[in-house]
Design a protein around this motif. Structure first.
Motif, mmCIF file in Angstrom:
data_model
loop_
_atom_site.group_PDB
_atom_site.id
_atom_site.type_symbol
_atom_site.label_atom_id
_atom_site.label_comp_id
_atom_site.label_asym_id
_atom_site.label_seq_id
_atom_site.Cartn_x
_atom_site.Cartn_y
_atom_site.Cartn_z
ATOM 1 N N HIS A 55 -5.225 6.164 -2.195
ATOM 2 C CA HIS A 55 -4.106 5.061 -1.611
ATOM 3 C C HIS A 55 -4.354 3.834 -2.488
ATOM 4 O O HIS A 55 -5.550 3.620 -3.165
ATOM 5 C CB HIS A 55 -4.480 4.709 -0.394
ATOM 6 N N GLU A 109 0.660 -1.269 -0.106
ATOM 7 C CA GLU A 109 -0.082 -0.089 0.115
ATOM 8 C C GLU A 109 0.728 1.300 -0.004
ATOM 9 O O GLU A 109 2.061 1.105 0.510
ATOM 10 C CB GLU A 109 -0.968 -0.087 1.277
ATOM 11 N N HIS A 121 -4.105 -0.386 -2.892
ATOM 12 C CA HIS A 121 -4.214 -1.688 -2.222
ATOM 13 C C HIS A 121 -3.254 -2.610 -2.579
ATOM 14 O O HIS A 121 -3.505 -3.818 -2.252
ATOM 15 C CB HIS A 121 -5.709 -2.186 -2.340
ATOM 16 N N PHE A 147 -11.628 -1.712 -2.638
ATOM 17 C CA PHE A 147 -12.663 -1.710 -1.594
ATOM 18 C C PHE A 147 -12.647 -0.776 -0.411
ATOM 19 O O PHE A 147 -11.403 -0.285 -0.234
ATOM 20 C CB PHE A 147 -13.104 -3.228 -0.983
ATOM 21 N N SER A 162 -11.769 -0.544 3.216
ATOM 22 C CA SER A 162 -11.677 -1.354 4.428
ATOM 23 C C SER A 162 -12.357 -0.639 5.795
ATOM 24 O O SER A 162 -12.322 0.549 5.538
ATOM 25 C CB SER A 162 -10.375 -1.669 4.612
ATOM 26 N N ASP A 189 -9.760 2.144 6.224
ATOM 27 C CA ASP A 189 -10.223 3.313 5.046
ATOM 28 C C ASP A 189 -11.142 4.143 5.692
ATOM 29 O O ASP A 189 -11.235 5.228 5.734
ATOM 30 C CB ASP A 189 -10.423 2.583 3.577
#
Ligand SMILES: [Zn+2]
Length: 199
Positions: free
Chosen positions: A82, A29, A84, A90, A92, A95
């Motif tokens: 950002h 990330e 992944h 998705f 999280s 997030d």
């Protein structure tokens, strides 16, 4: 919802390219921040100091504060992007917490990407109500390369630029450009004074 139908996020091609480069460079990330115009165009993406793992990126408050203090337009920093890494795109739990941590009185654009060139974009607002518009279209804004030459042609066809006239100064002082709206020594005499000279 009608408002969502018209909502979209646009991003400068240059900004998107930087994001893809950093996505490729990061093992897992990484996070970056960008500016947002009133027309919801993301640009000016920048990295800030961060410690990343394969599955997380810490949004260090101290680093964030340092970034905003040195940014020329901190009020425009309204985009959080950002990656992944190799995982899917998705939001999280981390997030969601991160987005809430970046709450402000305008809006926040969030974009999550991955190495497969997948992405997801959303807009969050906190005032007057807390709303999230998710799965928004993301359009890349490509600067029109031909616009410059077209603008130059039109400019040259319509605009005549005149150099400032240099008036001689009778007192032998260095010559000053003619500036009708600005005179040293208190500006123009007022109307009554002018009249007095003619009485
Ligand atoms: Zn994430």
């Amino acid at each position: 919802m009608k408002v969502k139908q018209n909502l979209r996020v646009r991003i400068d091609a240059d900004a998107m390219e930087r994001i893809w480069h950093w996505t490729d460079l990061a093992t897992g990330e990484f996070s970056c921040l960008g500016t947002v115009t009133d027309d919801i165009i993301v640009g000016g993406v920048q990295l800030f100091d961060q410690i990343c793992t394969a599955a997380s990126t810490e949004l260090d408050q101290e680093a964030l504060g340092k970034f905003l203090v040195t940014h020329p337009q901190p009020e425009r920093v309204r985009a959080w992007i950002h990656s992944h890494g190799r995982l899917g795109v998705f939001w999280s739990q981390q997030d969601e917490a991160c987005i809430d941590g970046l709450a402000n009185d305008a809006c926040l654009i969030s974009i999550v990407v991955n190495k497969k060139r997948e992405w997801k974009a959303r807009i969050d607002v906190w005032q007057p109500f807390r709303l999230t518009f998710d799965d928004l279209p993301l359009e890349i804004r490509v600067p029109d390369q031909n616009l410059r030459s077209e603008c130059e042609k039109l400019f040259n066809a319509h605009v005549v630029e005149v150099q400032p006239v240099l008036l001689p100064d009778l007192r032998g002082l260095p010559r000053q450009p003619y500036q009708p709206n600005h005179r040293q020594g208190g500006g123009w005499p007022d109307f009554d004074d002018d009249l007095a000279d003619w009485r």
